[in-house]
Design a protein around this motif. Structure first.
Motif, PDB file in Angstrom:
ATOM      1  N   PRO A  66       0.627  -1.242   0.074  1.00  0.00           N
ATOM      2  CA  PRO A  66      -0.007  -0.018   0.120  1.00  0.00           C
ATOM      3  C   PRO A  66       0.951   1.147  -0.027  1.00  0.00           C
ATOM      4  N   HIS A  67       0.246   2.533  -0.345  1.00  0.00           N
ATOM      5  CA  HIS A  67       0.890   3.592  -0.304  1.00  0.00           C
ATOM      6  C   HIS A  67      -0.183   4.681   0.386  1.00  0.00           C
ATOM      7  N   ARG A  68       0.131   5.609   1.165  1.00  0.00           N
ATOM      8  CA  ARG A  68      -0.786   6.944   1.344  1.00  0.00           C
ATOM      9  C   ARG A  68      -0.004   8.108   1.439  1.00  0.00           C
ATOM     10  N   GLY A 106      -5.210   6.768  -0.622  1.00  0.00           N
ATOM     11  CA  GLY A 106      -4.479   5.265  -0.655  1.00  0.00           C
ATOM     12  C   GLY A 106      -4.769   4.506  -1.871  1.00  0.00           C
ATOM     13  N   LEU A 107      -3.766   3.540  -2.043  1.00  0.00           N
ATOM     14  CA  LEU A 107      -3.621   2.755  -3.127  1.00  0.00           C
ATOM     15  C   LEU A 107      -2.680   1.553  -2.867  1.00  0.00           C
ATOM     16  N   VAL A 108      -3.277   0.487  -3.330  1.00  0.00           N
ATOM     17  CA  VAL A 108      -2.462  -0.766  -3.106  1.00  0.00           C
ATOM     18  C   VAL A 108      -2.204  -1.344  -4.827  1.00  0.00           C
ATOM     19  N   HIS A 109      -0.858  -1.531  -4.547  1.00  0.00           N
ATOM     20  CA  HIS A 109      -0.447  -2.125  -6.178  1.00  0.00           C
ATOM     21  C   HIS A 109       0.785  -2.832  -5.897  1.00  0.00           C
ATOM     22  N   SER A 110       1.355  -3.462  -7.104  1.00  0.00           N
ATOM     23  CA  SER A 110       2.364  -4.206  -7.260  1.00  0.00           C
ATOM     24  C   SER A 110       3.258  -3.814  -8.402  1.00  0.00           C
ATOM     25  N   GLU A 111       4.609  -3.741  -8.466  1.00  0.00           N
ATOM     26  CA  GLU A 111       5.615  -3.489  -9.467  1.00  0.00           C
ATOM     27  C   GLU A 111       6.359  -4.838  -9.419  1.00  0.00           C
ATOM     28  N   MET A 112       6.172  -5.386 -10.662  1.00  0.00           N
ATOM     29  CA  MET A 112       6.960  -6.752 -10.783  1.00  0.00           C
ATOM     30  C   MET A 112       7.710  -6.815 -12.200  1.00  0.00           C
ATOM     31  N   PRO A 113       8.944  -7.274 -12.263  1.00  0.00           N
ATOM     32  CA  PRO A 113       9.477  -7.618 -13.757  1.00  0.00           C
ATOM     33  C   PRO A 113       8.496  -7.828 -14.724  1.00  0.00           C
ATOM     34  N   ALA A 114       8.411  -7.503 -16.020  1.00  0.00           N
ATOM     35  CA  ALA A 114       7.699  -7.926 -16.916  1.00  0.00           C
ATOM     36  C   ALA A 114       8.390  -9.078 -17.806  1.00  0.00           C
ATOM     37  N   THR A 274      -4.365   5.743   9.609  1.00  0.00           N
ATOM     38  CA  THR A 274      -3.991   5.073   8.102  1.00  0.00           C
ATOM     39  C   THR A 274      -3.882   3.518   8.472  1.00  0.00           C
ATOM     40  N   ILE A 275      -3.005   3.166   9.501  1.00  0.00           N
ATOM     41  CA  ILE A 275      -3.000   1.651   9.526  1.00  0.00           C
ATOM     42  C   ILE A 275      -4.381   1.064  10.088  1.00  0.00           C
ATOM     43  N   ASP A 276      -5.211   1.411  10.794  1.00  0.00           N
ATOM     44  CA  ASP A 276      -6.448   1.420  11.084  1.00  0.00           C
ATOM     45  C   ASP A 276      -7.272   1.235   9.683  1.00  0.00           C
ATOM     46  N   ASP A 277      -7.320   2.262   9.118  1.00  0.00           N
ATOM     47  CA  ASP A 277      -8.197   2.048   7.670  1.00  0.00           C
ATOM     48  C   ASP A 277      -7.493   0.947   6.770  1.00  0.00           C
TER      49      ASP A 277
END
Length: 301
Positions: A66-68, A106-114, A274-277
């Motif tokens: 995640p990020h915020r 707030g956003l949850v994502h992934s970044e992986m080799p293509a 944020t942690i609670d959210d």
């Protein structure tokens, strides 16, 4: 002769106030990063939170996280990474491409080799002012061919954000920012204006250069140079090889920073919220409850 307005005169060149080598460290799952901002030598350089020069080889990468409260700027140097988020946004960032992601509330994502092989790039985290931390997430993405680029007198620049050598980037920077990718041929001399009130730094990607003062000692790749006060940067390539570096500057926010991993807010109470959210899938993280990236599923992270 080039237009003199392009090479604007600098009345007070910024000198190098501090420099150090970004050494490799492990991050994510099996990834290696050279972190220059966001480690113990330099926790924060307002408004910049993190600068990583990353290298990943499958199956290593940065799985679902995640990020915020800030923005991530991903600029690929070699290979490609696939990006997915819980809103269904998905794509591949290839060499020379740019992704400017505003995580906001707030956003949850992934970044992986293509693909197979080694993939390299830069990721910069830019803080958001308190009034912008809870905005809706958004993306600005540019293919390599669409990034503003020019070459004058042995100096090539790719303008990721801001303006240089008479060309501008269309990227909107909510926290006012400049991000310039310079390549200097042997013998080239650069003068680049920087707003006086901004913080600015250089990160060297390739070769060696002289910065701030002609009599300074050359600095080599993987070093970050924090620039002191002034209205611009002077740089020289006195070597026989190409010099490539990024020049990044930004307007300081001057606000308190409380960080807990991928969450950056202004107070401990906001971090606790944020942690609670995130743990309860509320207030921007609702879609995280039932989401896993395709890469996570296929690799069983």
């Amino acid at each position: 002769m080039p237009d003199q307005d392009i090479f604007s005169c600098i009345s007070e060149p910024r000198l190098v106030a501090r420099k150090f080598l970004a050494r490799p460290q492990h991050e994510g799952v099996g990834a290696v990063v050279r972190r220059s901002i966001g480690r113990f030598e330099l926790k924060y350089f307002d408004p910049f939170l993190v600068l990583d020069e990353f290298s990943v080889t499958a199956p290593a990468g940065f799985p679902d996280h995640p990020h915020r409260g800030f923005e991530t700027v991903t600029y690929m140097l070699q290979g490609a990474v696939t990006h997915e988020d819980f809103e269904g946004h998905k794509g591949t960032i290839e060499a020379g491409d740019l992704q400017w992601m505003t995580a906001g509330r707030g956003l949850v994502h992934s970044e992986m080799p293509a693909a197979q092989g080694t993939h390299k790039g830069l990721q910069l985290w830019i803080n958001l002012a308190s009034k912008h931390k809870m905005i809706e997430p958004r993306y600005q993405e540019m293919l390599s061919k669409d990034i503003a680029e020019t070459m004058i007198d042995g100096i090539k620049v790719r303008v990721i954000a801001g303006e240089a050598l008479g060309i501008k980037s269309p990227i909107y920077t909510r926290t006012p920012t400049m991000y310039l990718d310079f390549t200097l041929k042997p013998g080239a001399h650069l003068q680049q204006l920087i707003p006086k009130s901004w913080n600015a730094f250089v990160y060297i990607l390739e070769g060696e250069g002289v910065f701030g003062n002609q009599k300074s000692q050359p600095v080599t790749s993987h070093h970050i140079l924090l620039l002191g006060p002034g209205d611009g940067l002077e740089a020289w390539n006195k070597s026989s090889k190409v010099l490539r570096f990024i020049l990044v500057g930004g307007e300081p926010l001057g606000e308190p920073v409380v960080q807990f991993g991928p969450f950056v807010m202004n107070t401990q109470e906001e971090i606790d919220q944020t942690i609670d959210d995130f743990e309860n899938y509320t207030n921007g993280f609702e879609k995280a409850r039932h989401w896993r990236s395709e890469s996570a599923i296929s690799l069983d992270y």
